[in-house]
Motif scaffolding. Structure first.
Motif, PDB file in Angstrom:
ATOM      1  N   UNK A 152       0.804  -1.233   0.097  1.00 33.98           N
ATOM      2  CA  UNK A 152      -0.106   0.138  -0.014  1.00 33.98           C
ATOM      3  C   UNK A 152       0.741   1.242   0.182  1.00 33.98           C
ATOM      4  N   UNK A 153       1.668   1.324   0.681  1.00 33.23           N
ATOM      5  CA  UNK A 153       2.649   2.581   0.954  1.00 33.23           C
ATOM      6  C   UNK A 153       3.369   2.926  -0.432  1.00 33.23           C
ATOM      7  N   UNK A 154       4.022   1.991  -0.862  1.00 32.13           N
ATOM      8  CA  UNK A 154       4.733   1.981  -2.478  1.00 32.13           C
ATOM      9  C   UNK A 154       3.525   2.403  -3.348  1.00 32.13           C
ATOM     10  N   UNK A 155       2.585   1.500  -3.467  1.00 29.63           N
ATOM     11  CA  UNK A 155       1.613   1.929  -4.609  1.00 29.63           C
ATOM     12  C   UNK A 155       0.960   3.058  -4.432  1.00 29.63           C
ATOM     13  N   UNK A 156       0.530   3.667  -3.459  1.00 28.85           N
ATOM     14  CA  UNK A 156       0.170   5.034  -3.032  1.00 28.85           C
ATOM     15  C   UNK A 156       0.808   6.119  -3.363  1.00 28.85           C
ATOM     16  N   UNK A 157       2.045   5.948  -3.279  1.00 29.57           N
ATOM     17  CA  UNK A 157       3.241   7.018  -3.441  1.00 29.57           C
ATOM     18  C   UNK A 157       3.283   7.120  -4.944  1.00 29.57           C
ATOM     19  N   UNK A 158       3.401   5.907  -5.635  1.00 27.07           N
ATOM     20  CA  UNK A 158       3.658   5.775  -7.026  1.00 27.07           C
ATOM     21  C   UNK A 158       2.344   6.539  -7.887  1.00 27.07           C
ATOM     22  N   UNK A 159       1.175   6.386  -7.353  1.00 31.35           N
ATOM     23  CA  UNK A 159       0.092   6.954  -7.866  1.00 31.35           C
ATOM     24  C   UNK A 159      -0.088   8.268  -7.749  1.00 31.35           C
ATOM     25  N   UNK A 160       0.385   8.883  -6.480  1.00 29.53           N
ATOM     26  CA  UNK A 160       0.504  10.202  -6.262  1.00 29.53           C
ATOM     27  C   UNK A 160       1.289  10.837  -7.122  1.00 29.53           C
ATOM     28  N   UNK A 161       2.497  10.301  -7.392  1.00 31.02           N
ATOM     29  CA  UNK A 161       3.383  10.968  -8.411  1.00 31.02           C
ATOM     30  C   UNK A 161       2.822  10.937  -9.801  1.00 31.02           C
ATOM     31  N   UNK A 162       2.215   9.771 -10.155  1.00 28.40           N
ATOM     32  CA  UNK A 162       1.685   9.580 -11.524  1.00 28.40           C
ATOM     33  C   UNK A 162       0.784  10.643 -11.737  1.00 28.40           C
ATOM     34  N   UNK A 163      -0.394  10.864 -10.708  1.00 24.68           N
ATOM     35  CA  UNK A 163      -1.610  11.441 -11.017  1.00 24.68           C
ATOM     36  C   UNK A 163      -1.365  12.948 -10.424  1.00 24.68           C
TER      37      UNK A 163
END
Length: 236
Positions: A152-163
């Protein structure tokens, strides 16, 4: 991609449920969303967001990726460059034909398929209008969509940067805040469990959800959760 006017807007979700009758009861009866006039798919239009439901009774290869979030962007070519700068591999596809949308597969996002398009006519309905031509009060909106992911932490950070959207905390877990509701990331035990797992309604609608769940004899889980057609429901 770092200014508010360039941010993508969540407009569409495709999710899985085990029973089409429960899906109709959930979206049309409980949430008050309008059924889509589409004989070949089970879809509903809510305030700012449309949802398509895939079930085991669907004919093979008719619905595409089982879990998908669709985003409207102002410039698709600019968005493609943005994804490439982040080292992501996008594919071409969409309801309007080649060049109408870009997709990032679940393997690229860590959660579910993301689709980006400038035009959403094939996915979404126009806003509900009053007799005076202004946006109407509309049915119940969702507070959040829950996604199961392995990290969750890694995926959320990835989505935050992407979006380009802010990361917030919900119940101690990471989430991405969007104008149409929050995307909450919950841990998945296996990769096969990843994807859209649940929906959250607003606290003011807790009584409505409880009465609807009891009327349908839905099983209640800990912490006030219910299961409806394989989808977890709760009030935020």
């Amino acid at each position: 991609m770092d200014t508010a006017r360039h941010l993508p807007r969540l407009r569409f979700a495709r999710l899985r449920m085990t029973d089409p009758a429960v899906a109709r009861a959930l979206f049309a009866d409980l949430l008050g969303w309008a059924p889509a006039h589409a004989p070949d798919r089970l879809a509903f239009h809510g305030p700012g967001l449309s949802v398509e439901v895939s079930t085991p009774t669907d004919p093979p290869a008719t619905t595409g990726a089982p879990d998908l979030l669709g985003w409207q962007v102002p410039d698709l070519l600019d968005w493609q460059r943005h994804c490439h700068r982040q080292g992501l591999s996008v594919t071409d596809g969409g309801l309007l034909g080649p060049g109408s949308a870009l997709q990032l597969a679940a393997g690229e996002t860590g959660g579910c398929t993301l689709e980006f398009s400038e035009r959403m006519e094939g996915r979404c309905a126009p806003p509900t209008l009053t007799s005076e031509g202004r946006p109407g009060p509309g049915p119940h909106s969702l507070a959040a969509i829950e996604l199961r992911v392995r990290a969750p932490e890694r995926v959320a950070a990835h989505w935050g940067r992407l979006l380009g959207l802010p990361i917030v905390r919900q119940d101690g877990l990471p989430a991405v805040a969007t104008p149409c509701g929050t995307l909450c990331f919950l841990p998945a035990q296996e990769q096969a469990d990843a994807g859209i797992d649940g929906l959250r309604m607003r606290p003011a609608e807790a009584g409505l959800l409880s009465r609807w769940s009891h009327q349908r004899a839905l099983g209640r889980l800990p912490a006030g959760h219910w299961m409806a057609g394989g989808l977890r429901l709760r009030c935020d």
